[in-house]
Every structure is written in C-alpha cells, then in structure tokens.
Design a protein around this motif. Structure first.
Motif, PDB file in Angstrom:
ATOM      1  N   ALA A 184       1.354  -4.812  -6.246  1.00 53.76           N
ATOM      2  CA  ALA A 184       0.941  -4.856  -4.858  1.00 53.76           C
ATOM      3  C   ALA A 184       0.916  -3.336  -4.309  1.00 53.76           C
ATOM      4  O   ALA A 184       0.778  -2.005  -5.039  1.00 53.76           O
ATOM      5  CB  ALA A 184       1.992  -5.239  -3.627  1.00 53.76           C
ATOM      6  N   GLU A 185      -0.374  -3.302  -3.626  1.00 51.07           N
ATOM      7  CA  GLU A 185      -0.848  -2.154  -2.899  1.00 51.07           C
ATOM      8  C   GLU A 185      -0.897  -2.012  -1.806  1.00 51.07           C
ATOM      9  O   GLU A 185      -2.099  -3.028  -1.184  1.00 51.07           O
ATOM     10  CB  GLU A 185      -2.413  -1.162  -3.206  1.00 51.07           C
ATOM     11  N   GLY A 186      -0.828  -1.572  -0.485  1.00 56.30           N
ATOM     12  CA  GLY A 186      -1.078  -1.778   0.613  1.00 56.30           C
ATOM     13  C   GLY A 186       0.095  -2.858   1.284  1.00 56.30           C
ATOM     14  O   GLY A 186       1.125  -3.757   0.212  1.00 56.30           O
ATOM     15  N   PRO A 187      -0.267  -3.409   2.378  1.00 54.26           N
ATOM     16  CA  PRO A 187       0.678  -4.832   3.047  1.00 54.26           C
ATOM     17  C   PRO A 187       0.183  -6.109   2.145  1.00 54.26           C
ATOM     18  O   PRO A 187      -1.530  -6.579   2.542  1.00 54.26           O
ATOM     19  CB  PRO A 187      -0.055  -5.193   4.230  1.00 54.26           C
ATOM     20  N   TRP A 188       0.899  -6.501   1.057  1.00 55.09           N
ATOM     21  CA  TRP A 188       0.473  -7.461   0.850  1.00 55.09           C
ATOM     22  C   TRP A 188       1.377  -9.128   1.271  1.00 55.09           C
ATOM     23  O   TRP A 188       0.925 -10.015   0.583  1.00 55.09           O
ATOM     24  CB  TRP A 188      -0.018  -7.561  -1.295  1.00 55.09           C
ATOM     25  N   PHE A 189       2.379  -8.691   1.881  1.00 54.80           N
ATOM     26  CA  PHE A 189       3.023  -9.578   2.172  1.00 54.80           C
ATOM     27  C   PHE A 189       3.113 -10.858   3.334  1.00 54.80           C
ATOM     28  O   PHE A 189       3.340 -11.756   2.819  1.00 54.80           O
ATOM     29  CB  PHE A 189       4.872  -8.863   2.095  1.00 54.80           C
ATOM     30  N   GLU A 190       2.454 -10.256   3.687  1.00 57.91           N
ATOM     31  CA  GLU A 190       2.104 -11.301   4.992  1.00 57.91           C
ATOM     32  C   GLU A 190       0.586 -12.434   4.401  1.00 57.91           C
ATOM     33  O   GLU A 190       0.764 -13.306   4.621  1.00 57.91           O
ATOM     34  CB  GLU A 190       0.999 -10.510   6.012  1.00 57.91           C
ATOM     35  N   ASN A 191       0.239 -11.254   3.365  1.00 55.09           N
ATOM     36  CA  ASN A 191      -1.217 -12.456   2.750  1.00 55.09           C
ATOM     37  C   ASN A 191      -1.120 -13.050   1.703  1.00 55.09           C
ATOM     38  O   ASN A 191      -0.868 -14.418   1.961  1.00 55.09           O
ATOM     39  CB  ASN A 191      -2.229 -11.339   1.915  1.00 55.09           C
ATOM     40  N   PHE A 192       0.470 -13.319   1.496  1.00 57.24           N
ATOM     41  CA  PHE A 192       1.108 -14.098   0.631  1.00 57.24           C
ATOM     42  C   PHE A 192       1.425 -14.995   1.272  1.00 57.24           C
ATOM     43  O   PHE A 192       1.368 -15.957   0.762  1.00 57.24           O
ATOM     44  CB  PHE A 192       2.711 -13.359  -0.289  1.00 57.24           C
TER      45      PHE A 192
END
Length: 165
Positions: free
Chosen positions: A25-33
C-alpha cells in the motif's frame, strides 16, 4: 453448510487481500479495502437470498426446514445427541491453516529486522508465538459466541414447542 463454507472462503480471501494491501500500500488504502469488502459481502448475501428462494420454491421446501437445520447445528455445537449422527458436520482446519501460513509469511518477512541470524530467528519465534496465541484466542472467542447463540436458540425452540403443544 455450503453457505458457511463460502463465507469462510470469502473471509479468507479478504484477509489475503488485506495482507497484500499492507505489504504494497501507498497512501490511504484501508477505507477502499473496507468498501470493497462490504460490497463483496452484500453481493454474496443477495446471491444467497436469491439462490435459496429459488431452491425453496422449486423443491417445495418449507421455511421451517431451515429452522430445523439450524436447531440441529446448535445441538451439534452443544454436543447434544442428535437423532441422526450421520448428519454431523465437521470442519477440517488444514486448508485454513495453509491460508494463514501463506498470508502471514510475506507480511512477517517484510517486517523482520535486519541483523544477525539469531536476532532474526528470535523475532520469527516471537511472531509465530504471538500469531498462535492470537489465533487460539480468536478460536476460543468464536467458540464461546457459537455456544452462547446455540444455547439461546435451543431454549427458544423448546419454548416454541411448549407453546405450540
């Protein structure tokens, strides 16, 4: 049974994807996941509802059959003797254990400290023991939750049978 296995496989795949996201991951990925995982589960639930509706309609299965099946599963969970022991469901943990090892290996490898081999071996041991303790705790907690739900459902079924007689 098939739906619970499907749900477990989907959860396993989502954990695998989560581990890959952690590594790459690079950057905000958790919300997308979380959004994608929610979409997958909602679609799976809709598919199951439609599938069971068609199966029940065309095979003339009454809704009470699902309640009886859940009651049998709850009795198995509480180790209450079932009428037909051939109906017992079993769970083979080899495949999930393989998935856990496959998922955790690259995550741990990416986060191991550099240094002497003994230091790295110590960290591998610490991570393995920590993972084992966490997975064992999760298994115990899930088992306790299933037993609590099974006890509640069996008592509910017994009250219904008393009131209907």
């Amino acid at each position: 049974m098939v739906n619970s296995v499907e749900r477990f496989h989907i959860a396993s795949f989502l954990i695998f994807v989560l581990a890959q996201n952690i590594l790459e991951a690079e950057g905000p990925w958790f919300e997308n996941f979380l959004y994608n995982a929610l979409v997958v589960y909602i679609c799976e639930l809709m598919i199951d509802i439609i599938k069971h509706s068609f199966i029940a309609k065309f095979n003339e299965i009454k809704p009470v059959v699902y309640s009886e099946f859940l009651e049998d599963l709850c009795k198995q969970t509480l180790n209450i003797e079932a009428e037909n022991p051939k109906k017992n469901l079993t769970f083979v943990p080899l495949a999930p254990a393989s998935v856990v090892i496959r998922v955790l290996s690259p995550v741990y490898a990416a986060h191991l400290p550099s240094g002497p081999a003994l230091w790295r071996l110590l960290w591998i041991l610490i991570l393995a023991v920590t993972s084992f303790v966490m997975l064992t705790t999760l298994k115990v907690m899930i088992g306790m939750g299933l037993r609590k739900h099974a006890t509640w459902y069996i008592k509910r079924c017994q009250r219904r049978k008393l009131h209907s007689d």
